[in-house]
Design an enzyme around this catalytic site. Structure first.
Site, PDB file in Angstrom:
ATOM      1  N   CYS A  48       0.056   5.549   0.690  1.00 47.41           N
ATOM      2  CA  CYS A  48      -0.956   6.518   1.134  1.00 47.41           C
ATOM      3  C   CYS A  48      -0.353   7.902   0.996  1.00 47.41           C
ATOM      4  O   CYS A  48       0.735   8.165   1.510  1.00 47.41           O
ATOM      5  CB  CYS A  48      -1.357   6.252   2.584  1.00 47.41           C
ATOM      6  SG  CYS A  48      -2.620   7.394   3.187  1.00 47.41           S
TER       7      CYS A  48
ATOM      8  N   ARG B 186       0.830  -1.214   0.000  1.00 46.98           N
ATOM      9  CA  ARG B 186       0.000   0.000   0.000  1.00 46.98           C
ATOM     10  C   ARG B 186       0.855   1.250   0.000  1.00 46.98           C
ATOM     11  O   ARG B 186       1.935   1.283   0.581  1.00 46.98           O
ATOM     12  CB  ARG B 186      -0.892   0.009   1.247  1.00 46.98           C
ATOM     13  CG  ARG B 186      -1.805   1.228   1.284  1.00 46.98           C
ATOM     14  CD  ARG B 186      -2.623   1.277   2.547  1.00 46.98           C
ATOM     15  NE  ARG B 186      -1.860   1.915   3.613  1.00 46.98           N
ATOM     16  CZ  ARG B 186      -2.353   2.134   4.822  1.00 46.98           C
ATOM     17  NH1 ARG B 186      -3.575   1.759   5.140  1.00 46.98           N
ATOM     18  NH2 ARG B 186      -1.623   2.718   5.725  1.00 46.98           N
TER      19      ARG B 186
END
Length: 124
Positions: free
Chosen positions: A103, A101
């Site tokens: 962000c 991930r």
């Protein structure tokens, strides 16, 4: 390439697909917290993040994928101060399987959403 379209998620608000499948990989467009009817989910960052995941689950399902087959997620948030709240909701959906991930905080999102998430997933 196969374009993915489902009425279980909001329609694209521009000239793009909800997602594309290529060689057993699904690439989603960014999902913002629009309801199926196309209205913004009313509520705070947690409510909006839950709506984004409902949308992601719908397009993943249509593509023959699921949250369990997500390889990579990219999360865009309007305010990095919301990181902890977004992370809390994110962890409800990715609690056992934890894809890679990124962000990032962005200046502005479509429709003034607070969060947008896109994923890459393996098609079953």
């Amino acid at each position: 390439m196969k374009a993915i379209q489902t009425n279980q998620a909001p329609a694209a608000i521009g000239p793009y697909s909800q997602g594309i499948v290529v060689n057993n990989l699904f690439y989603s467009s960014g999902q913002i917290p629009l309801t199926v009817e196309g209205t913004m989910a009313a509520g705070d960052i947690k409510v909006q993040t839950h709506q984004v995941f409902q949308n992601l689950q719908a397009v993943l399902s249509e593509a023959g994928a699921s949250l369990e087959t997500v390889i990579k997620a990219t999360v865009f948030i309007k305010d990095m101060n919301d990181f902890t709240a977004v992370n809390e909701v994110y962890g409800e959906y990715f609690n056992v399987h934890k894809p890679a991930r990124s962000c990032v905080e962005v200046a502005r999102l479509p429709k003034d959403a607070l969060v947008e998430i896109e994923v890459v997933a393996l098609v079953k």
